[in-house]
Design an enzyme around this catalytic site. Structure first.
Site, PDB file in Angstrom:
ATOM      1  N   GLN A  10       0.821  -1.200   0.000  1.00  0.00           N
ATOM      2  CA  GLN A  10       0.000   0.000   0.000  1.00  0.00           C
ATOM      3  C   GLN A  10       0.860   1.258   0.000  1.00  0.00           C
ATOM      4  O   GLN A  10       1.890   1.304   0.674  1.00  0.00           O
ATOM      5  CB  GLN A  10      -0.916  -0.015   1.224  1.00  0.00           C
ATOM      6  CG  GLN A  10      -2.221   0.687   1.004  1.00  0.00           C
ATOM      7  CD  GLN A  10      -3.323   0.127   1.887  1.00  0.00           C
ATOM      8  OE1 GLN A  10      -3.485  -1.074   1.989  1.00  0.00           O
ATOM      9  NE2 GLN A  10      -4.078   0.985   2.509  1.00  0.00           N
ATOM     10  N   SER A  94       3.813  -6.494   2.838  1.00  0.00           N
ATOM     11  CA  SER A  94       2.453  -6.522   3.372  1.00  0.00           C
ATOM     12  C   SER A  94       1.495  -7.185   2.376  1.00  0.00           C
ATOM     13  O   SER A  94       1.629  -8.374   2.099  1.00  0.00           O
ATOM     14  CB  SER A  94       2.010  -5.110   3.762  1.00  0.00           C
ATOM     15  OG  SER A  94       0.812  -5.131   4.503  1.00  0.00           O
ATOM     16  N   LEU A  95       0.536  -6.443   1.791  1.00  0.00           N
ATOM     17  CA  LEU A  95      -0.382  -7.069   0.827  1.00  0.00           C
ATOM     18  C   LEU A  95       0.376  -7.683  -0.334  1.00  0.00           C
ATOM     19  O   LEU A  95      -0.111  -8.612  -0.999  1.00  0.00           O
ATOM     20  CB  LEU A  95      -1.408  -6.057   0.312  1.00  0.00           C
ATOM     21  CG  LEU A  95      -0.951  -5.067  -0.767  1.00  0.00           C
ATOM     22  CD1 LEU A  95      -1.208  -5.612  -2.172  1.00  0.00           C
ATOM     23  CD2 LEU A  95      -1.644  -3.731  -0.619  1.00  0.00           C
ATOM     24  N   ARG A 119      -9.447  -8.730   3.404  1.00  0.00           N
ATOM     25  CA  ARG A 119      -8.382  -8.188   4.252  1.00  0.00           C
ATOM     26  C   ARG A 119      -8.514  -6.669   4.379  1.00  0.00           C
ATOM     27  O   ARG A 119      -8.433  -6.104   5.468  1.00  0.00           O
ATOM     28  CB  ARG A 119      -7.024  -8.563   3.652  1.00  0.00           C
ATOM     29  CG  ARG A 119      -5.784  -8.183   4.470  1.00  0.00           C
ATOM     30  CD  ARG A 119      -4.554  -8.719   3.748  1.00  0.00           C
ATOM     31  NE  ARG A 119      -3.303  -8.498   4.466  1.00  0.00           N
ATOM     32  CZ  ARG A 119      -2.511  -7.447   4.307  1.00  0.00           C
ATOM     33  NH1 ARG A 119      -2.864  -6.492   3.467  1.00  0.00           N
ATOM     34  NH2 ARG A 119      -1.375  -7.346   4.978  1.00  0.00           N
ATOM     35  N   HIS A 203      -0.706  -3.500  11.028  1.00  0.00           N
ATOM     36  CA  HIS A 203       0.418  -4.269  11.565  1.00  0.00           C
ATOM     37  C   HIS A 203       0.708  -3.972  13.034  1.00  0.00           C
ATOM     38  O   HIS A 203       1.852  -3.768  13.432  1.00  0.00           O
ATOM     39  CB  HIS A 203       1.673  -4.071  10.698  1.00  0.00           C
ATOM     40  CG  HIS A 203       1.483  -4.546   9.292  1.00  0.00           C
ATOM     41  ND1 HIS A 203       1.341  -5.881   8.977  1.00  0.00           N
ATOM     42  CD2 HIS A 203       1.362  -3.853   8.128  1.00  0.00           C
ATOM     43  CE1 HIS A 203       1.162  -5.991   7.667  1.00  0.00           C
ATOM     44  NE2 HIS A 203       1.158  -4.773   7.136  1.00  0.00           N
ATOM     45  N   GLN A 252       0.765 -12.070   9.889  1.00  0.00           N
ATOM     46  CA  GLN A 252       1.237 -10.834   9.255  1.00  0.00           C
ATOM     47  C   GLN A 252       0.318  -9.637   9.511  1.00  0.00           C
ATOM     48  O   GLN A 252       0.762  -8.493   9.542  1.00  0.00           O
ATOM     49  CB  GLN A 252       1.374 -11.099   7.748  1.00  0.00           C
ATOM     50  CG  GLN A 252       1.946  -9.974   6.930  1.00  0.00           C
ATOM     51  CD  GLN A 252       1.119  -9.725   5.689  1.00  0.00           C
ATOM     52  OE1 GLN A 252      -0.051  -9.401   5.772  1.00  0.00           O
ATOM     53  NE2 GLN A 252       1.739  -9.895   4.542  1.00  0.00           N
TER      54      GLN A 252
END
Length: 317
Positions: A10, A94-95, A119, A203, A252
């Site tokens: 992101q 991340s993603l 998500r 996170h 995660q």
């Protein structure tokens, strides 16, 4: 030259991303159509026409970035690039881990799109708007940032969320605690400490409801062993077992993205070039700040794709 393919997270999104690929390559266009069908909406219309504030909604940004990465991969594959031969590892920020897994054959594109929609929705709903925040602490190392976060918590949540590069750590948690962290960091020698324009505190432990949602969603999806190992965010180490992948994707959501350590691990294990697949140049731009000897290459355009194909053909010959 030993390559790892990396996939952005992101913050790399921009209106218009992927349109050139879709207009130029039928393989790319097919990926965007597959993602639209999986989500039951024209995500591509938002990607290519905006408005920007709709694209930056987490539930749209996450599958959109994955779509561009996978469209790029499909074009590379059509031009003869076999990921299992071209790369030693995959990794995503991340993603971007979902993009990496789809590229490596661990997830199908439609499942990756649906998982990222879930998500994004779950991460947005986990904390009421305005209650959480994230901030970048620039000029402190990871251990210093951890100390700052612990001192700032004062009974609230404040955690190191992203260890992005040397001297670039992001903290996440309750808004007041993150604001305290910014002031404490400045007092400990941080060059800058700035709140980030994000919609939720990603996170950190405040994301536990989203982690629970992802555990449920991931339990219903087939995950295969990737054709090359995934260097996992929360481990900064490679994994291939489908059940461990499933568990680490859940972990995660609340865990630290250990990107600096992941890049260092890949360099220590023979990788010389990190190829960033998708949109933007965030990951490739950080490479030399992490390991000076590493090369970062961003693959965003048709010209980038042709250059990488030619380079890989040169290596093989």
């Amino acid at each position: 030259m030993t390559i790892a393919f990396t996939f952005p997270g992101q913050g790399s999104q921009t209106v218009g991303m992927g349109k050139e690929l879709a207009d130029t390559f039928p393989e790319a266009r097919a990926v965007f159509e597959e993602v639209d069908a999986a989500l039951g909406q024209s995500l591509t219309k938002i990607m290519w026409e905006g408005p920007a504030d709709e694209l930056t909604l987490t539930a749209n940004t996450q599958p959109a970035l994955m779509a561009v990465s996978l469209a790029t991969m499909r074009v590379l594959e059509a031009k003869g690039v076999d990921l299992s031969k071209a790369a030693s590892f995959v990794a995503g920020h991340s993603l971007g881990e979902y993009s990496a897994l789809a590229a490596a054959g661990s997830l199908i594109i439609a499942d990756a799109a649906r998982l990222l929609r879930i998500r994004g929705d779950a991460m947005q709903k986990a904390v009421p708007v305005g209650e959480g925040a994230m901030a970048a602490l620039l000029g402190l190392d990871f251990d210093q940032a951890m100390e700052v976060a612990q001192e700032a918590a004062q009974g609230e949540v404040c955690q190191a969320a992203n260890d992005n590069a040397t001297g670039q750590v992001v903290v996440s948690g309750h808004k007041a605690a993150v604001e305290r962290a910014c002031e404490i960091a400045k007092g400990k020698g941080a060059r800058r400490a700035v709140l980030l324009p994000v919609s939720a505190p990603f996170h950190c432990s405040l994301m536990q409801p989203a982690a629970d949602a992802m555990a449920k969603a991931l339990a219903e999806v087939e995950i295969k062993a990737p054709v090359v190992p995934l260097v996992a965010n929360v481990l900064a180490a490679p994994i291939t077992d489908p059940e461990e992948i499933r568990a680490r994707l859940v972990e995660q959501v609340t865990g630290t993205v250990r990107w600096r350590e992941s890049v260092t691990w890949m360099a220590d294990n023979g990788v010389t070039t990190l190829v960033e697949i998708g949109t933007g140049k965030v990951l490739s731009g950080m490479v030399r700040r992490i390991v000076k000897s590493l090369e970062g290459v961003a693959i965003n355009t048709a010209e980038d794709i042709d250059a990488l194909v030619a380079r890989l053909e040169g290596v093989e010959s």
